[in-house]
Design a protein around this motif. Structure first.
Motif, PDB file in Angstrom:
ATOM      1  N   ALA A 185      33.459   0.820  31.715  1.00 43.48           N
ATOM      2  CA  ALA A 185      33.016  -0.578  31.658  1.00 43.48           C
ATOM      3  C   ALA A 185      33.852  -1.446  32.594  1.00 43.48           C
ATOM      4  CB  ALA A 185      33.101  -1.095  30.219  1.00 43.48           C
ATOM      5  N   GLU A 186      35.148  -1.167  32.659  1.00 45.93           N
ATOM      6  CA  GLU A 186      36.024  -1.910  33.567  1.00 45.93           C
ATOM      7  C   GLU A 186      35.629  -1.650  35.026  1.00 45.93           C
ATOM      8  OE1 GLU A 186      40.817  -2.463  34.331  1.00 45.93           O
ATOM      9  OE2 GLU A 186      40.133  -1.444  32.503  1.00 45.93           O
ATOM     10  N   GLU A 198      32.621  -0.907  36.074  1.00 45.65           N
ATOM     11  CA  GLU A 198      31.387  -1.672  36.306  1.00 45.65           C
ATOM     12  C   GLU A 198      31.695  -3.131  36.595  1.00 45.65           C
ATOM     13  OE1 GLU A 198      28.942  -0.952  32.833  1.00 45.65           O
ATOM     14  OE2 GLU A 198      27.666   0.386  34.004  1.00 45.65           O
ATOM     15  N   ARG A 199      32.572  -3.734  35.786  1.00 47.26           N
ATOM     16  CA  ARG A 199      32.936  -5.141  35.989  1.00 47.26           C
ATOM     17  C   ARG A 199      33.609  -5.346  37.340  1.00 47.26           C
ATOM     18  NH1 ARG A 199      34.353  -4.548  30.572  1.00 47.26           N
ATOM     19  NH2 ARG A 199      36.568  -4.384  31.086  1.00 47.26           N
ATOM     20  N   ALA A 200      34.353  -4.326  37.807  1.00 47.00           N
ATOM     21  CA  ALA A 200      35.046  -4.418  39.095  1.00 47.00           C
ATOM     22  C   ALA A 200      34.099  -4.154  40.267  1.00 47.00           C
ATOM     23  CB  ALA A 200      36.208  -3.426  39.139  1.00 47.00           C
ATOM     24  N   GLY A 201      32.840  -3.795  39.969  1.00 46.89           N
ATOM     25  CA  GLY A 201      31.872  -3.537  41.030  1.00 46.89           C
ATOM     26  C   GLY A 201      32.057  -2.200  41.715  1.00 46.89           C
ATOM     27  N   TRP A 248      36.879   6.416  39.872  1.00 47.84           N
ATOM     28  CA  TRP A 248      36.718   4.988  40.107  1.00 47.84           C
ATOM     29  C   TRP A 248      37.835   4.534  41.036  1.00 47.84           C
ATOM     30  CZ3 TRP A 248      36.876   6.039  34.473  1.00 47.84           C
ATOM     31  CH2 TRP A 248      35.610   6.378  33.992  1.00 47.84           C
TER      32      TRP A 248
END
Length: 195
Positions: free
Chosen positions: A15-16, A18-21, A80
């Motif tokens: 999820a982190e 995803e938030r970081a793009g 990631w």
């Protein structure tokens, strides 16, 4: 760490990302072993399932599906780079209930649903025109405005984890934080690892 155990931490890191793009947030490398012991790897889309489980979908006729039928033990790698983190999950791929796999298919775009009918994944073909002709035939079979049904060869798998390894990189000395959780009975045991 996350109080939801190692799977909770994996999901929180994803999820982190995803938030970081991070462009890899929704992907994982799936590693299988074929019937004769030959390794293979490919990138697949991550499907998050109820209960925080991780799965993926494929054509039952694909090489990965044949590998899993012969040897269901797999490894998946989440990378990631924006976070300098990676997670490896080792476990068993078990068939996903059709009730879970069907919504994944129906959430795809119409062209992707038609493509699932057009492609016999991993099978040799004589050229791109074979795929283009099969796609045109699928589009004729299910014209705009009609529902594209789930193909009989559509399948999903759920990863049943036995081991989850975390790496948090980025230290200039390259002595990154690394630890593994191993499932013993119903208990996850944590062990720090040298990087």
């Amino acid at each position: 760490m996350n109080d939801g155990g190692p799977m909770g931490t994996l999901l929180a890191w994803r999820a982190e990302a995803e938030r970081a793009g991070d462009p890899q947030a929704g992907l994982m490398a799936l590693c299988t072993t074929g019937p004769a012991g030959e390794p293979d790897a490919r990138t697949v889309s991550v499907k998050l399932l109820p209960g925080g489980r991780i799965g993926f979908v494929t054509d039952r006729r694909s090489r990965k599906a044949h590998d899993i039928a012969a040897r269901p033990r797999v490894a998946v790698l989440f990378t990631w780079m924006t976070l300098r983190r990676q997670v490896t999950v080792r476990g068993e791929a078990v068939p996903m209930d059709a009730a879970l796999a069907e919504p994944v298919f129906l959430a795809r775009t119409r062209p992707a649903r038609l493509g699932a009918w057009a492609s016999h994944q991993s099978a040799p073909i004589d050229g791109r025109e074979v795929l283009d002709a099969a796609l045109a035939e699928a589009a004729r079979r299910w014209p705009d405005g009609t529902a594209v049904p789930v193909p009989p060869h559509w399948a999903g798998y759920v990863i049943e984890p036995m081991e989850i390894e975390f790496v948090r990189a980025g230290r200039p000395d390259r002595l990154h934080d690394r630890h593994v959780h191993r499932l013993t009975g119903d208990v996850w045991e944590r062990q720090a690892l040298s990087p």
